[in-house]
Every structure is written in C-alpha cells, then in structure tokens.
Design an enzyme around this catalytic site. Sequence first.
Site, PDB file in Angstrom:
ATOM      1  N   ASN A 482       0.709  -1.120   0.103  1.00  0.00           N
ATOM      2  CA  ASN A 482       0.096   0.204   0.003  1.00  0.00           C
ATOM      3  C   ASN A 482       0.951   1.133  -0.079  1.00  0.00           C
ATOM      4  OD1 ASN A 482      -1.908   2.106   0.574  1.00  0.00           O
ATOM      5  ND2 ASN A 482      -3.102   0.803   1.824  1.00  0.00           N
ATOM      6  N   ASP A 483       1.181   1.819  -1.180  1.00  0.00           N
ATOM      7  CA  ASP A 483       2.012   2.993  -1.229  1.00  0.00           C
ATOM      8  C   ASP A 483       1.631   4.122  -0.507  1.00  0.00           C
ATOM      9  OD1 ASP A 483       4.091   2.206  -3.024  1.00  0.00           O
ATOM     10  OD2 ASP A 483       2.792   2.521  -4.928  1.00  0.00           O
ATOM     11  N   CYS A 484       0.262   4.288  -0.076  1.00  0.00           N
ATOM     12  CA  CYS A 484      -0.202   4.999   0.604  1.00  0.00           C
ATOM     13  C   CYS A 484      -0.230   5.062   2.133  1.00  0.00           C
ATOM     14  CB  CYS A 484      -1.730   5.586   0.173  1.00  0.00           C
ATOM     15  SG  CYS A 484      -1.585   6.090  -1.528  1.00  0.00           S
ATOM     16  N   ASN A 486       1.943   5.569   4.732  1.00  0.00           N
ATOM     17  CA  ASN A 486       3.334   6.111   4.849  1.00  0.00           C
ATOM     18  C   ASN A 486       3.661   6.404   6.333  1.00  0.00           C
ATOM     19  OD1 ASN A 486       1.761   7.811   2.282  1.00  0.00           O
ATOM     20  ND2 ASN A 486       3.212   6.283   1.960  1.00  0.00           N
ATOM     21  N   GLN A 499       5.778   9.508  -0.936  1.00  0.00           N
ATOM     22  CA  GLN A 499       6.395   7.931  -1.506  1.00  0.00           C
ATOM     23  C   GLN A 499       7.832   8.302  -0.864  1.00  0.00           C
ATOM     24  OE1 GLN A 499       3.657   8.371  -3.453  1.00  0.00           O
ATOM     25  NE2 GLN A 499       2.645   7.145  -1.987  1.00  0.00           N
TER      26      GLN A 499
END
Length: 811
Positions: A482-484, A486, A499
């Site tokens: 899940n790139d989001c 963070n 990112q």
Amino acid sequence: MKFGYFDDANKEYVIQTPKTPYPWINYLGNEQFFGLISNTAGGYSFYRDARLRRLTRYRYNNVPLDNGGRYFYVHDEGDYWTPGWMPVKRDLDFYECRHGLGYTSITGERNGLRVNQLAFVPLGFNAEVYRVKVGNASDSPKRVSLFSYLEFCLWNAHDDMTNFQRNLSIGEVEIEDSVIYHKTEYRERRNHYAYYSVNRPIDGFDTDRDTFLGAFNGLDTPQVASEGKSGNSVASGWSPIASHGINLELAPGEEQSLIFMLGYVENPQEEKWESLNVINKKPAKAMIEAFATDAQVDSALADLAAYWDGLLGKYSIQSSDDKLSRMVNIWNPYQCMVTFNMSRSASYFESGIGRGMGFRDSNQDLLGFVHQIPDRARERIIDIASTQFEDGGAYHQYQPLTKQGNNEVGSGFNDDPLWLITGTAAYIKETGDYGILDEDVPFDSGRQGSATLFEHLKRSFDHVTNNLGPHGLPLIGRADWNDCLNLNCFSNEPGESFQTTTNLDGKTAESVFIAGLFVFAGPDYAELARRRGLEDEAVRAEREIENMRKITIEHGFDGDWFLRAYDYHGEKIGSRENEEGQIFIEPQGFCVMAGIGVEEGLAEKALNSVRDRLETDYGIMLQQPAYSKYYLNLGEISTYPPGYKENAGIFCHNNPWVTIAETVIGRGDRAFETYAKIAPAYLEDISEVHRMEPYVYSQMIAGRDAVREGEAKNSWLTGTAAWNYVAITQAILGIQPDYDGLRVDPCIPQAWDGYSISRSFRGAEYKIEIRNPHHVSKGVKSVTVDGKTVESNVLPVFEAGTSHEVVVELG
Ligand code: BGC
Ligand code: NOJ
C-alpha cells in the site's frame, strides 16, 4: 446498461455507440512500437518509451475528452465528418468499433458513404498500419476527398508540452512523393525520424497544423476538411503534422482501400543523410514497400491472429459460463500481456511520462504472463534483479530504456524484495529452468558488484529478517504494497511526495502485510535452497518463516482479523481499537494465503470479517471505516476523500488475494463470488455505473463511502489483471504449475458440474476434464491419465510435444 457486446468467436469487443461513458481503448503493438487507440480513434503512438520516444501528440485532461488521434476526415460535397464520430461529431447512420487482440477497427457511415479504419502494428515491425476502406453504399456515383491527420510529438513527451520557447521553432519535415517525414532534431543529435505514408499518389498534403486547421479552429472544424482542399503547407517550427489529401471517385457499390503507415526509423550515425540536410529514407521506403497491397495487410493480420492464438492457447477453458470463458480465454490473458508491455506507463490514466517499471509491480505482473512468454519473463526477472541493492533492498522503480534504478523515487519500500522471490519461483515452476538461479546478476546495475540470482533471492529473504521492529514484525519502511500507508512520512508540506519523504527515521513502524508476504514467499526460497543442495540454509529459512508465523499470530491478530500495522509510535493500525481504519483487506488476504491461522481457525474468522465489514455489491473495500480526515502518522491513505483509491476504495488488486485465501480454507462458493464481483465481463450490464471498459480490469472501483459508488477508474494497467488471473486459473479452476509437475486442486462453487481445461506446460499438452458429480467445492477423489489411474494430483512433466488426456473427479 450495455454499450456493445462480446464477439467471442472473433475475440473482439464490439462497441455500438461512440458515446461510451468514457473512451474505451485498446493497445496496438507487441514489442517496440506501441499505440493506444480509443473507440473514437483517439490516442497516440510511441516507440519503446512513452516518455522519451513519443511519436504523436496527445493532450491528457483535454476538453473535449480524448481529442487527438490518427484521424481520417471525409469531405463529401460540402459535408465533412469522421468515421469514429470524434472529433467532428457529425451524426452517423452507422457506427461500430471492434477492439480485437492487437488491432482496432472502426466503421462509420453517413449519406451512403461507409468508411472503415483498421489499425494494427504488424509483428516485428516498427510501424502502425491503417487500412482505410471507403465504400459507396448509395446508388449514385460519389466524388469525395479523404484527409488523413495526425500531429507529431517532438519526441520527449514531457518537454513537448512544457518547453514552448524552444519547441515552437524547431519543427522540421520533408515531403517526398506520398510520404511525410518528421525529422525534428535530426539535424543535431537524433538519428531517428517518423514518417506517415499512403500507398497511392496524393492530391495534396499538409504538414503545418495551423494551415490545416485554420486559425482559431479545433480538430472538429479543420479548414482543409471543410473546404475539401489541402493547403500544401510545409511546416517550419510551430506544430508539424501529417495530412494527405486524396480525391476518390466511387461508382455505386464500389469500395476502395488505402493503406497508410506511421513508421519509426533509426539510422546508423554514418548513414544519417542522403545528401546535405536530406535524411536517408531508404529504411522507410523498404517498410512502406512491405505493406503496399491489401494482400500484404491481410497476411500480417493473419500472422497477428496466429500469434495471439498461440499465446492464449496455453490455457483455455471450456465451460457453460460464457462470461467466465471470455475472461479466462481472451481478455484477462490479453490484459496481462498489456501490463507486461506497459507496466504502469501509458494508459488513459497514466500519462506515459511519469512512472518507470515498478519492482513490485513487474514481479506481480509476471505471474499473469509467465506461461505465455516464459523467455521474456526470464529476461524481465534478470532486469528487475539487476537493480537490487547488495543489502537486498530495491529501487522502487527502474527506467525501461536504460534499465537503471530510478534515483528520484529511490528505495525503502520493504515489501519490494520479497516479490522477486515470488516472481522467480513462478518462472521456475512454469519452466523448470533452475539455471536462471546461476545467472550472474549485478547489484544496482553493477555499481555494487554482482552475484548469482539465487544469492539475490537470499538477500531478499534476509532483508526482511535484518529489518525487524519492536514486535519482531517486518519494518514497513516508506510503505509496503500500500504505497499510501506512509508511516514514517509525517508530511505537513503541501505537495511533498508521500512516497519519497521520510521525515522520521523508521525503526518502529511495522507491517503485518509484509509478515504475511514473508510467510507466503519464504517457503519458495527454502524450497529452492533445498533443491540446490543447501539443506542447512533451507532449514534456517524454515525456522525464520515459522517464527514469523508465530509472531504474526501473537502480535498481528486482533481478535477477529489480522492487524494492518504498528505505527511510528507503536500504536495499532487496522484494529478494533481504532476509530477509523479498523480493518484492512491486505493482511487478511495475504496472511491466509500464507496459511497463517488456518489450523487455529483464525483464517476463517478473518475472512468472515472481510465479508461482513468490507464487502459490497461491487467488490471488497480496502479498509473500513474510511478515514474522514488527514492523519499525519498515516500519510497519503488519509488524503483521499472517503471511498476513493486507498482510502476505502475497492482497490481491485487485492480482491483476488481474498479469493485465493477463500480457496485456502476450501470455500469455493465464496471464492467464485468474490472473483466475479470485479471480473469485468460480469459487470458489462452495469457499464453506465462502472463506466470503464467491460473487457479489462480497472485499478479501482469507488467504495461505499464514495459519492459515486461503483464507478471505476484507472483501467488497464493494474496488478489486478495478473492476480485475478492467478485466482481464477490456479486457485479456483485449480491448475497450478509446480516444481515437479502440474498440480490439479480446484476449489469451485458446489453447484458446478465440471469443466475442461487445455493447458500447455513445459511443451506438453494437458487436456484436463474436471468432474464434480458429488457437488463438492474441493478435494480430488481420483485422477486418470490417458485412461490409467494415478495416485497423485500432481501431473508429471510429460515429454515435450506429447498430448495427454486427464480426468479428475472431485469428491
Ligand atoms: C496512488 C497509489 C500509487 C502511488 C505511487 C498514489 O498516489 O494512490 O495507488 O501506487 O501514488 O505512484
Ligand atoms: C499502484 C502501484 O502501482 C502499486 O505498486 C501499489 O501496490 C498500489 N498502487 C497500492 O498502493
């Protein structure tokens, strides 16, 4: 509501109105030359790299939408129109677009004139060929003019739409016979040009956009098309285009065919010029010769069809469910090949100038195409691994032209390394090619030495165990799948990248998803070690995996489902203790796929929680409840309005993980139900809600919290293609490539009576009939091969070239 229909016999989707809810596109090209083409003939072409070698211009986010493409204007006694409806938008008496495998055919008819434009890229050829047929369907003779039109891009798509102070002065063309050559920057460092040809003499031409359109006109009202006369303009700077003007006389019932070609040529440095400032056109002329006749076009189309039959024939189903058959046999594997070619670079949502090849994306895409093109999968694996760092970490992306890691995005996505194990294992299971593990593969493209591919896998494995957090779970780094999410970003600066920004050093935030992925991918690493005779290493790996399994149950389970993560402060994410974001899909899918908690009954609980809390009519949402405000400690996930993208959208990519997980616990009905919820052929009837192409997956469908629930976005370039392909072909239909053979282990809806699969595997043909007389979901009762009973449900590797009949009875 539908806007067309599937023509399965021709492997086409037929669109019956140009007014689809959104442009519905197709891809042309298989190797180096690619095009995107919509159902109204919008789109663009590029050579290898959509950013650096863009051949035609396309204006994303334009109004009207999808305005720009390779157009053919017809001028018919004062009236002018375009067969794809756009851009002129004159009413048509008939319209049809057929998107097929690697080609698109658009037909429009008005006032008794029928025009068909067919576009494709011949195999092994660096050009798009358009065959345009103009037919007189009326009973009187017709005199009409045809004007082709495309606008050149000055190669670098990003520079082309930003650097106007230079670019408006550099455009250059040459015109010779019926061919327009685009040679901007050829005078200096470039040794490549593009050309646009037609296979007959022309009556006029244009290469200057403003002359063709007329001042202040748009593509809908070009002066040349409206007057029916070319301007014979020669571009100098401004915006070079290519337009041929051709007058046609057609007797009643007569049809004429014209062949246009947009080609790309690279000349060796010493052969750049024919004479002073005149480009060497020899290679272009040879290419044009190759498609001078209809017979040549027909034969190339037949080759293209045979090529796709070969690829798709590697796995096919015969079943009574047409939707299932067309997904499995045609559209899903087709989309997998497109994601192989494009990664996430060029679609109607990816602008072709942004993203490189993703480390994790490419490894996952591979799962969907490895059986179609194993050689190219091998090459891809080596390319990906060559960007890995010596400590096992990975650049998040690399650039396709240079094959170097992308410094701008950098590394630190701690799930990345593990996908290399999964991708490589899938390749070896498919091919039996263990030799790939001995390949000497660079670290960081040679900047950090090199080692065998097997050693790369070891570093991937160790990268997890070398980076554990306070609970013994894997550190998340910048993000995991899940790139989001963070967790070390803590950004309060508008516009700062979530990112690539790490404001706090991440030695605490942990990911339960990576733990699941580790337990899922780890056994393949251990198995490969064992097969190399490294028994101690295999045992060590298994110990680490078992340890992670225990830790995940101890610190990663929250009563009824798996937790998502621990944040920077050690607080739980994806827990009943949270106000928002109490349950996430990713760890439920992956931990169960890895077998965690199956024996303990936790897996079933987790999947029931998914069903009860995350599932909607349109698919499974990423998490619930959606985040209603921005959380500094969570990052981008909480920036999206509720229901979209990672913030509780139906992020299709991870729905198949739940589907596969359901097969792990034997629930075939649930597995198929979750599969079909997002499979596009099953959504065709609600195209007005879904809005994207009903023949391919989209990345996201808006979730329950969204204003536009059920509406999809980001069609085509998504890991959903590969994963739902794995879910249906392997987990549900149960044909699973394995190290020592082809395992047959279906998990299907109880009501199914059976189905047949043809599968080529390591050169042999397996004709497998699955019978389900007792109406179970799972469990192989008996297997016969060529009439003889065999003990195991792992079918042996047969001699290449042979064909075998297999009957499997469930019960
Ligand atoms: C998107 C993600 C994507 C990421 C990296 C984010 O804005 O929501 O889906 O993976 O950008 O490009
Ligand atoms: C799209 C990206 O391409 C992929 O790598 C990522 O896993 C998903 N978005 C989820 O954030």
